[in-house]
Design a protein around this motif. Structure first.
Motif, PDB file in Angstrom:
ATOM      1  N   TRP A 146      45.636  39.440  43.874  1.00  0.00           N
ATOM      2  CA  TRP A 146      45.491  39.314  42.428  1.00  0.00           C
ATOM      3  C   TRP A 146      44.029  39.409  42.018  1.00  0.00           C
ATOM      4  O   TRP A 146      43.680  40.147  41.081  1.00  0.00           O
ATOM      5  N   ALA A 147      43.161  38.703  42.711  1.00  0.00           N
ATOM      6  CA  ALA A 147      41.734  38.732  42.375  1.00  0.00           C
ATOM      7  C   ALA A 147      41.149  40.124  42.602  1.00  0.00           C
ATOM      8  O   ALA A 147      40.347  40.617  41.802  1.00  0.00           O
ATOM      9  N   VAL A 148      41.549  40.774  43.709  1.00  0.00           N
ATOM     10  CA  VAL A 148      41.049  42.121  43.987  1.00  0.00           C
ATOM     11  C   VAL A 148      41.542  43.098  42.937  1.00  0.00           C
ATOM     12  O   VAL A 148      40.795  43.973  42.474  1.00  0.00           O
ATOM     13  N   ALA A 149      42.797  42.959  42.524  1.00  0.00           N
ATOM     14  CA  ALA A 149      43.355  43.843  41.496  1.00  0.00           C
ATOM     15  C   ALA A 149      42.599  43.690  40.176  1.00  0.00           C
ATOM     16  O   ALA A 149      42.309  44.689  39.497  1.00  0.00           O
ATOM     17  N   ILE A 150      42.260  42.467  39.822  1.00  0.00           N
ATOM     18  CA  ILE A 150      41.482  42.238  38.602  1.00  0.00           C
ATOM     19  C   ILE A 150      40.122  42.917  38.705  1.00  0.00           C
ATOM     20  O   ILE A 150      39.651  43.555  37.765  1.00  0.00           O
ATOM     21  N   GLY A 151      39.491  42.786  39.880  1.00  0.00           N
ATOM     22  CA  GLY A 151      38.201  43.428  40.083  1.00  0.00           C
ATOM     23  C   GLY A 151      38.276  44.941  39.969  1.00  0.00           C
ATOM     24  O   GLY A 151      37.408  45.577  39.361  1.00  0.00           O
ATOM     25  N   LEU A 152      39.319  45.533  40.533  1.00  0.00           N
ATOM     26  CA  LEU A 152      39.476  46.987  40.479  1.00  0.00           C
ATOM     27  C   LEU A 152      39.723  47.475  39.059  1.00  0.00           C
ATOM     28  O   LEU A 152      39.129  48.468  38.618  1.00  0.00           O
ATOM     29  N   VAL A 153      40.607  46.790  38.346  1.00  0.00           N
ATOM     30  CA  VAL A 153      40.884  47.181  36.962  1.00  0.00           C
ATOM     31  C   VAL A 153      39.630  47.046  36.114  1.00  0.00           C
ATOM     32  O   VAL A 153      39.292  47.948  35.323  1.00  0.00           O
ATOM     33  N   ALA A 154      38.912  45.928  36.279  1.00  0.00           N
ATOM     34  CA  ALA A 154      37.681  45.730  35.509  1.00  0.00           C
ATOM     35  C   ALA A 154      36.665  46.820  35.835  1.00  0.00           C
ATOM     36  O   ALA A 154      36.012  47.376  34.940  1.00  0.00           O
ATOM     37  N   HIS A 155      36.538  47.147  37.117  1.00  0.00           N
ATOM     38  CA  HIS A 155      35.564  48.156  37.535  1.00  0.00           C
ATOM     39  C   HIS A 155      35.868  49.519  36.935  1.00  0.00           C
ATOM     40  O   HIS A 155      34.991  50.189  36.388  1.00  0.00           O
ATOM     41  N   TYR A 156      37.117  49.940  37.042  1.00  0.00           N
ATOM     42  CA  TYR A 156      37.481  51.290  36.629  1.00  0.00           C
ATOM     43  C   TYR A 156      37.878  51.398  35.153  1.00  0.00           C
ATOM     44  O   TYR A 156      38.249  52.488  34.708  1.00  0.00           O
ATOM     45  N   VAL A 157      37.800  50.302  34.434  1.00  0.00           N
ATOM     46  CA  VAL A 157      38.018  50.349  32.972  1.00  0.00           C
ATOM     47  C   VAL A 157      36.707  50.136  32.227  1.00  0.00           C
ATOM     48  O   VAL A 157      36.357  50.905  31.328  1.00  0.00           O
ATOM     49  N   ILE A 158      35.967  49.103  32.618  1.00  0.00           N
ATOM     50  CA  ILE A 158      34.764  48.736  31.874  1.00  0.00           C
ATOM     51  C   ILE A 158      33.671  49.798  31.985  1.00  0.00           C
ATOM     52  O   ILE A 158      33.150  50.280  30.976  1.00  0.00           O
ATOM     53  N   MET A 159      33.298  50.188  33.200  1.00  0.00           N
ATOM     54  CA  MET A 159      32.167  51.104  33.357  1.00  0.00           C
ATOM     55  C   MET A 159      32.446  52.517  32.849  1.00  0.00           C
ATOM     56  O   MET A 159      31.595  53.125  32.191  1.00  0.00           O
ATOM     57  N   PRO A 173      38.178  45.311  60.206  1.00  0.00           N
ATOM     58  CA  PRO A 173      39.506  45.012  59.651  1.00  0.00           C
ATOM     59  C   PRO A 173      39.521  43.777  58.756  1.00  0.00           C
ATOM     60  O   PRO A 173      40.396  43.650  57.888  1.00  0.00           O
ATOM     61  N   LEU A 174      38.561  42.873  58.947  1.00  0.00           N
ATOM     62  CA  LEU A 174      38.509  41.682  58.105  1.00  0.00           C
ATOM     63  C   LEU A 174      38.302  42.037  56.642  1.00  0.00           C
ATOM     64  O   LEU A 174      38.767  41.325  55.740  1.00  0.00           O
ATOM     65  N   ASP A 175      37.589  43.146  56.374  1.00  0.00           N
ATOM     66  CA  ASP A 175      37.366  43.565  54.996  1.00  0.00           C
ATOM     67  C   ASP A 175      38.688  43.864  54.298  1.00  0.00           C
ATOM     68  O   ASP A 175      38.865  43.568  53.115  1.00  0.00           O
ATOM     69  N   PHE A 176      39.631  44.460  55.026  1.00  0.00           N
ATOM     70  CA  PHE A 176      40.920  44.792  54.445  1.00  0.00           C
ATOM     71  C   PHE A 176      41.861  43.589  54.452  1.00  0.00           C
ATOM     72  O   PHE A 176      42.742  43.477  53.602  1.00  0.00           O
ATOM     73  N   ARG A 177      41.677  42.694  55.413  1.00  0.00           N
ATOM     74  CA  ARG A 177      42.499  41.489  55.453  1.00  0.00           C
ATOM     75  C   ARG A 177      42.228  40.618  54.227  1.00  0.00           C
ATOM     76  O   ARG A 177      43.113  39.930  53.727  1.00  0.00           O
ATOM     77  N   GLY A 178      40.988  40.655  53.741  1.00  0.00           N
ATOM     78  CA  GLY A 178      40.658  39.888  52.553  1.00  0.00           C
ATOM     79  C   GLY A 178      41.431  40.337  51.330  1.00  0.00           C
ATOM     80  O   GLY A 178      41.722  39.537  50.435  1.00  0.00           O
ATOM     81  N   VAL A 179      41.788  41.622  51.286  1.00  0.00           N
ATOM     82  CA  VAL A 179      42.576  42.144  50.166  1.00  0.00           C
ATOM     83  C   VAL A 179      43.963  41.512  50.174  1.00  0.00           C
ATOM     84  O   VAL A 179      44.494  41.126  49.130  1.00  0.00           O
TER      85      VAL A 179
END
Length: 339
Positions: free
Chosen positions: A78-91, A67-73
């Motif tokens: 904001w940081a996780v959202a940036i990572g997701l957008v970058a991941h699914y846009v750039i690659m 559960p700690l993995d999801f608690r970090g979200v």
């Protein structure tokens, strides 16, 4: 704006375990690919087992989650959202652009794009650990990108690869639910119910995942052995460009977003390293074994490049900052499922 975390030297045992994971895995996959190419008849019958092998990999990933993995979200949305957008846009965008610029044939072009549309995975977490990056952010982005894959990967593949080959997005979504999300959730439930037992066998999980991915690569290579020689150079160029530009642009996305150097290092690997096991499975099921070849090559290459870049980043971090307290450590038993 987040300031840079000052990262101490990682504990020697964790560091050694992580280095062993990113060193042995590419060798194992390379050996499997060579065997598939040398004796394709031996592994040709394994193609039908690829979804089940991937299910094993993703179940192992679920076992490593807490559960700690999801608690970090929730702590840093904001940081996780940036990572997701970058991941699914750039690659995905890079996959389409590289396939177009290199003039790849439809099967290979679709395969390269599908690699770009795949989620991230915990091999990126291990490499982030070696790079002295923000491991908590890396784990959060990898976890959420995997959970969102059934909703994101099929429409992206349809949008970008649909001009090369027919794409059944609905069927692809069902396959991802069966081979990715359900096994991950199953592993997570087992971890919650039988945590003490799972803790005792976690050390086996990376190796079980590694052998399953190696078997997938052997089957993929065997299935396209007759055409690999003519396609090998173009596929290698595409994979190196795709991975290298993804690492660079991922790091750049972190810098532009002012997340701080440790988070930027994590972003580099969350963008540039893909769950190529999933890409190989989907390409084989929905296109052909030849379309899965870019994912097989990516499996080897992105771990080699990731380890080299992590070593360089770690050296720069050590030389530019004094040691101090304050870093989340990646578990030494992290599952290497997207190599």
């Amino acid at each position: 704006m987040q300031t840079e975390q000052i990262i101490p030297d990682q504990p020697g045992s964790d560091d050694k375990a992580a280095r062993r994971a990113v060193t042995v895995f590419p060798v194992l996959v390379l050996v499997a690919g060579t065997a598939g190419l040398a004796t394709p008849g031996t592994f040709a019958g394994w193609v039908g087992s690829i979804p089940y092998l991937l299910g094993i990999v993703m179940f192992c990933m679920g076992l490593t989650m807490t559960p700690l993995d999801f608690r970090g979200v929730a702590k840093r949305p904001w940081a996780v959202a940036i990572g997701l957008v970058a991941h699914y846009v750039i690659m995905p965008g890079l996959g389409w652009l590289i396939a177009h610029l290199l003039g790849l044939p439809p099967q290979l072009a679709a395969g390269v794009i599908l690699v770009g549309c795949a989620p991230s995975g915990t091999a990126s977490n291990v490499v982030t650990f070696l790079a002295r990056g923000d491991v908590a952010l890396s784990v959060s982005v990898a976890t959420v990108s995997t959970v969102l894959a059934p909703l994101v990967t099929p429409p992206l593949t349809l949008l970008l690869a649909g001009t090369y080959l027919p794409v059944d997005a609905g069927s692809m979504m069902t396959d991802i639910l069966k081979t990715v999300l359900l096994p991950v959730l199953g592993g997570l439930v087992v971890r919650l119910v039988a945590g003490k037992f799972v803790d005792r066998v976690l050390g086996v999980m990376p190796w079980l995942s590694s052998f399953a991915i190696a078997a997938i690569v052997a089957a993929v290579v065997a299935g396209s052995a007759s055409t690999i020689k003519s396609a090998a150079v173009s596929v290698l160029i595409a994979v190196v460009l795709h991975n290298g530009l993804g690492l660079a642009l991922g790091y750049g996305a972190g810098k532009v977003s002012r997340l701080g150097p440790p988070a930027s290092r994590a972003m580099a690997f969350e963008v540039g390293m893909q769950n190529s096991g999933l890409a190989a499975s989907l390409a084989t099921a929905h296109f052909s074994p030849l379309a899965a070849l870019p994912a097989a090559v990516f499996s080897v290459w992105h771990n080699i490049s990731g380890a080299l870049v992590a070593a360089w980043m770690s050296h720069r971090s050590r030389s530019s900052r004094p040691a101090s307290a304050g870093i989340d450590h990646a578990p030494a038993t992290a599952t290497v499922e997207n190599v």
